[in-house]
Design an enzyme around this catalytic site. Sequence first.
Site, PDB file in Angstrom:
ATOM      1  CE1 TYR A 118      10.068  87.398   9.561  1.00 17.33           C
ATOM      2  CE2 TYR A 118       9.295  85.330   8.973  1.00 17.33           C
ATOM      3  CZ  TYR A 118      10.302  86.299   9.644  1.00 17.33           C
ATOM      4  OH  TYR A 118      11.062  85.507  10.332  1.00 17.33           O
ATOM      5  CE  LYS A 140      12.047  92.916  24.788  1.00 16.97           C
ATOM      6  NZ  LYS A 140      12.931  92.430  25.718  1.00 16.97           N
ATOM      7  CG  ASP A 171      14.393  89.656  26.452  1.00 13.21           C
ATOM      8  OD1 ASP A 171      13.399  88.718  26.893  1.00 13.21           O
ATOM      9  OD2 ASP A 171      14.825  90.470  26.953  1.00 13.21           O
ATOM     10  CG  ASP A 179      11.955  82.405  10.865  1.00 15.68           C
ATOM     11  OD1 ASP A 179      12.650  81.278  10.942  1.00 15.68           O
ATOM     12  OD2 ASP A 179      12.135  83.285  10.078  1.00 15.68           O
ATOM     13  CG  ASP A 181      16.282  78.255  12.347  1.00 14.29           C
ATOM     14  OD1 ASP A 181      15.208  77.548  12.071  1.00 14.29           O
ATOM     15  OD2 ASP A 181      17.255  78.449  11.275  1.00 14.29           O
TER      16      ASP A 181
HETATM   17  N1  LIG Z   1      11.547  77.398   3.854  1.00 15.44           N
HETATM   18  C1  LIG Z   1      12.580  77.644   3.255  1.00 15.44           C
HETATM   19  O1  LIG Z   1      12.433  77.480   1.981  1.00 15.44           O
HETATM   20  C2  LIG Z   1      13.658  78.550   3.833  1.00 15.44           C
HETATM   21  C3  LIG Z   1      14.453  78.841   3.055  1.00 15.44           C
HETATM   22  N2  LIG Z   1      15.606  79.579   3.552  1.00 15.44           N
HETATM   23  C4  LIG Z   1      16.772  79.882   2.602  1.00 15.44           C
HETATM   24  O2  LIG Z   1      17.695  79.222   2.524  1.00 15.44           O
HETATM   25  C5  LIG Z   1      19.001  79.570   2.145  1.00 15.44           C
HETATM   26  C6  LIG Z   1      20.035  79.241   3.024  1.00 15.44           C
HETATM   27  O3  LIG Z   1      19.930  79.888   4.453  1.00 15.44           O
HETATM   28  P1  LIG Z   1      20.533  79.525   5.663  1.00 15.44           P
HETATM   29  O4  LIG Z   1      20.576  80.638   6.494  1.00 15.44           O
HETATM   30  O5  LIG Z   1      22.054  78.903   5.333  1.00 15.44           O
HETATM   31  O6  LIG Z   1      19.735  78.473   6.359  1.00 15.44           O
HETATM   32  P2  LIG Z   1      19.506  76.751   6.229  1.00 15.44           P
HETATM   33  O7  LIG Z   1      18.372  76.434   7.230  1.00 15.44           O
HETATM   34  O8  LIG Z   1      19.558  76.534   4.924  1.00 15.44           O
HETATM   35  O9  LIG Z   1      20.789  76.120   6.826  1.00 15.44           O
HETATM   36  C7  LIG Z   1      21.200  76.449   8.147  1.00 15.44           C
HETATM   37  C8  LIG Z   1      22.179  75.413   8.533  1.00 15.44           C
HETATM   38  O10 LIG Z   1      21.604  74.217   8.859  1.00 15.44           O
HETATM   39  C9  LIG Z   1      22.217  73.031   8.025  1.00 15.44           C
HETATM   40  N3  LIG Z   1      20.965  72.332   7.519  1.00 15.44           N
HETATM   41  C10 LIG Z   1      19.855  72.862   7.272  1.00 15.44           C
HETATM   42  N4  LIG Z   1      19.104  71.745   6.848  1.00 15.44           N
HETATM   43  C11 LIG Z   1      19.662  70.687   6.916  1.00 15.44           C
HETATM   44  C12 LIG Z   1      19.524  69.228   6.881  1.00 15.44           C
HETATM   45  N5  LIG Z   1      18.319  68.628   6.281  1.00 15.44           N
HETATM   46  N6  LIG Z   1      20.715  68.304   7.077  1.00 15.44           N
HETATM   47  C13 LIG Z   1      21.634  68.750   7.729  1.00 15.44           C
HETATM   48  N7  LIG Z   1      21.949  70.201   7.716  1.00 15.44           N
HETATM   49  C14 LIG Z   1      21.062  70.760   7.520  1.00 15.44           C
HETATM   50  C15 LIG Z   1      22.811  73.633   6.778  1.00 15.44           C
HETATM   51  O11 LIG Z   1      23.941  72.987   6.209  1.00 15.44           O
HETATM   52  C16 LIG Z   1      23.343  75.025   7.479  1.00 15.44           C
HETATM   53  O12 LIG Z   1      24.676  74.766   7.989  1.00 15.44           O
HETATM   54  C17 LIG Z   1      18.775  80.956   2.110  1.00 15.44           C
HETATM   55  O13 LIG Z   1      18.523  81.477   0.689  1.00 15.44           O
HETATM   56  C18 LIG Z   1      17.530  81.336   2.782  1.00 15.44           C
HETATM   57  O14 LIG Z   1      16.563  82.396   2.788  1.00 15.44           O
HETATM   58  C19 LIG Z   1      15.922  79.600   4.881  1.00 15.44           C
HETATM   59  C20 LIG Z   1      15.000  78.948   5.778  1.00 15.44           C
HETATM   60  C21 LIG Z   1      13.972  78.411   5.487  1.00 15.44           C
HETATM   61  C1  LIG Z   2      11.613  82.877   3.841  1.00 15.25           C
HETATM   62  C2  LIG Z   2      11.609  82.516   5.674  1.00 15.25           C
HETATM   63  C3  LIG Z   2      10.792  83.027   6.635  1.00 15.25           C
HETATM   64  C4  LIG Z   2      11.565  80.948   5.643  1.00 15.25           C
HETATM   65  C5  LIG Z   2      12.081  80.623   7.173  1.00 15.25           C
HETATM   66  O1  LIG Z   2      13.055  80.987   7.626  1.00 15.25           O
HETATM   67  C6  LIG Z   2      11.133  79.692   7.982  1.00 15.25           C
HETATM   68  O2  LIG Z   2       9.970  79.603   7.447  1.00 15.25           O
HETATM   69  O3  LIG Z   2      11.509  79.182   9.001  1.00 15.25           O
HETATM   70 MG   LIG Z   3      13.418  79.988   9.596  1.00 13.64          MG
END
Ligand SMILES: NC(=O)C1=CN([C@@H]2O[C@H](COP(=O)(O)OP(=O)(O)OC[C@H]3O[C@@H](n4cnc5c(N)ncnc54)[C@H](O)[C@@H]3O)[C@@H](O)[C@H]2O)C=CC1
Ligand SMILES: CC(C)CC(=O)C(=O)O
Ligand SMILES: [Mg+2]
Length: 366
Positions: A143, A193, A225, A249, A253
């Site tokens: 990253y 890995k 893996d 990361d 998930d």
């Molecule tokens: N730490 C952060 O701020 C992070 C930001 N992102 C950003 O968020 C945006 C969306 O990314 P996605 O890949 O869709 O990942 P996401 O983690 O936002 O969502 C993935 C799935 O999990 C569900 N989900 C997540 N949190 C939930 C909650 N509290 N309750 C119920 N369901 C929940 C969502 O509805 C979706 O179906 C993107 O712009 C991404 O870059 C992604 C991961 C971490």
């Molecule tokens: C911007 C990403 C590195 C956020 C994420 O997916 C995380 O921290 O889990």
């Molecule tokens: Mg993540």
Amino acid sequence: MKTYRVAVLAGDGIGPELVRATIPILRLASHLYGFELIFEEALVGGTAIEATGKALPPETLEICKRSQAIFFGAVGGKQWENLPPEKQPERAALLPLRKTFSLFANIRPVYCYPELLDASPLKPEIASGVDLIIVRELTGGIYFGQPKGKIYTEQGERAIDTLVYETSEIERVSIIAFEIALRRKKILTLVDKANVLESSVLWRKTVKEISKNYPDVQLNFLYVDNAAMQMVLRPSQFDVLLCENLFGDILSDEAAGIAGSLGLLASASIGSTKFGLYEPAGGSAPDIAGKNIANPIAQILSGALMFEYSFHEEAAAQAIKTAVGDVLKEGYRTLDIAKGSSRYCSTEEFADKVAQKLEENFKKQK
Ligand SMILES: NC(=O)C1=CN([C@@H]2O[C@H](COP(=O)(O)OP(=O)(O)OC[C@H]3O[C@@H](n4cnc5c(N)ncnc54)[C@H](O)[C@@H]3O)[C@@H](O)[C@H]2O)C=CC1
Ligand SMILES: CC(C)CC(=O)C(=O)O
Ligand SMILES: [Mg+2]
């Protein structure tokens, strides 16, 4: 009275609704357990871009610097996906925050609540007993490695990311992982890995060296893996998983999915001081944002982690965790984890139930 300053960075998507629902719980816990919280809100992410042109405005950074912890929601969303990559919320706000404060260890506890076994996609006998912690390296690896970017060649575009780790970066996060393992079942699994990646070979060598100081901790090695497969085959075998940034990361998930929802997975990002950033492991969930249906548990438990790691207010942290468990025991569920007989709750209603339970438990204990 002990007072702690907290920078509140709600961000985008479900971030603001989760943070809004959680703050009263943290305030209540602080009153009950005899300390004071001073919250200072600041803009971050896409919301900050709209208001100021920058994902991490200087005022936000100032507020974070004068706080003892950052309580974070989430950032990102479709609206900002077409900005130049280095201006997008994730890369221009979240990653720099982690780097600026040297928050090199990300701690993600994964727990399958017995009451939520029906929310897991795995058979109950496989999800049962899952109680593990992922310790993810957070400020290094692919990253952040340089060179990074895009160049034009005669063949077309070439995109470059660099996976690089220094021994010292591996050592400091490994020590945190071993210390956590010591307080648990004392089994640490390094996920790497090393059959392909030079950086993973360095991880193995360094972690083996550190393990000499922790003779009571059993150290296992697993290729990523296989780890991804073991996570669904027999997740309860794991105690503490130590991962480089990208592997952690992804696996976290996956582990959240096993517990039933990403909305259950809290996280603490810490470094070598008491300062930390606390946020759900998931993102801004644009698909459910603004509907008052997101699961607030990860946000609430991130608050408990803040009490534990940054303020050493263990009793208040434990009380919050117990209250969440008790509300689940009574059958209340947000949509993501609801099943036939559950008592459906909105985000706000679930958080209110946790606050009520916190107070009720406190009174009983007196
Ligand atoms: N730490 C952060 O701020 C992070 C930001 N992102 C950003 O968020 C945006 C969306 O990314 P996605 O890949 O869709 O990942 P996401 O983690 O936002 O969502 C993935 C799935 O999990 C569900 N989900 C997540 N949190 C939930 C909650 N509290 N309750 C119920 N369901 C929940 C969502 O509805 C979706 O179906 C993107 O712009 C991404 O870059 C992604 C991961 C971490
Ligand atoms: C911007 C990403 C590195 C956020 C994420 O997916 C995380 O921290 O889990
Ligand atoms: Mg993540």
